[in-house]
Design a protein around this motif. Sequence first.
Motif, PDB file in Angstrom:
ATOM      1  N   SER A  26       0.875  -1.165   0.000  1.00 51.37           N
ATOM      2  CA  SER A  26       0.000   0.000   0.000  1.00 51.37           C
ATOM      3  C   SER A  26       0.912   1.213   0.000  1.00 51.37           C
ATOM      4  O   SER A  26       1.574   1.499   1.003  1.00 51.37           O
ATOM      5  CB  SER A  26      -0.891  -0.009   1.250  1.00 51.37           C
ATOM      6  N   ALA A  27       1.007   1.915  -1.145  1.00 50.83           N
ATOM      7  CA  ALA A  27       2.006   2.979  -1.243  1.00 50.83           C
ATOM      8  C   ALA A  27       1.568   4.090  -2.184  1.00 50.83           C
ATOM      9  O   ALA A  27       0.755   3.874  -3.086  1.00 50.83           O
ATOM     10  CB  ALA A  27       3.322   2.399  -1.741  1.00 50.83           C
ATOM     11  N   THR A  28       2.139   5.253  -1.960  1.00 50.96           N
ATOM     12  CA  THR A  28       1.974   6.385  -2.859  1.00 50.96           C
ATOM     13  C   THR A  28       3.332   7.069  -3.022  1.00 50.96           C
ATOM     14  O   THR A  28       4.165   7.040  -2.117  1.00 50.96           O
ATOM     15  CB  THR A  28       0.960   7.422  -2.324  1.00 50.96           C
ATOM     16  N   THR A  35       5.706   6.761   0.402  1.00 47.87           N
ATOM     17  CA  THR A  35       5.094   6.552   1.703  1.00 47.87           C
ATOM     18  C   THR A  35       4.198   5.337   1.579  1.00 47.87           C
ATOM     19  O   THR A  35       3.635   5.065   0.521  1.00 47.87           O
ATOM     20  CB  THR A  35       4.255   7.761   2.166  1.00 47.87           C
ATOM     21  N   GLY A  36       4.110   4.577   2.633  1.00 46.02           N
ATOM     22  CA  GLY A  36       3.261   3.402   2.605  1.00 46.02           C
ATOM     23  C   GLY A  36       3.867   2.260   3.385  1.00 46.02           C
ATOM     24  O   GLY A  36       4.839   2.432   4.117  1.00 46.02           O
TER      25      GLY A  36
END
Length: 67
Positions: A26-28, A35-36
């Motif tokens: 789960s990342a951006t 981040t994630g």
Amino acid sequence: MEHLNNRAVPVFRCDTAEFPMELQLSATLGEDGWTGVLDNGHRSLDLAHVRSVYFRRPEEFRLPDER
């Protein structure tokens, strides 16, 4: 692993072939980097704390069977 553990360097080992069935991401990507969280069901890794990556013997990832 032994050398890193002896130096108290935090290590997160995972097999990229486990994505997405057993390894969850789960990342951006923003202006300040990634981040994630990367999670293998036993441990999780905050991507903001990653300083280096050692990528060895990659295998193909597996997708769920269509039912």
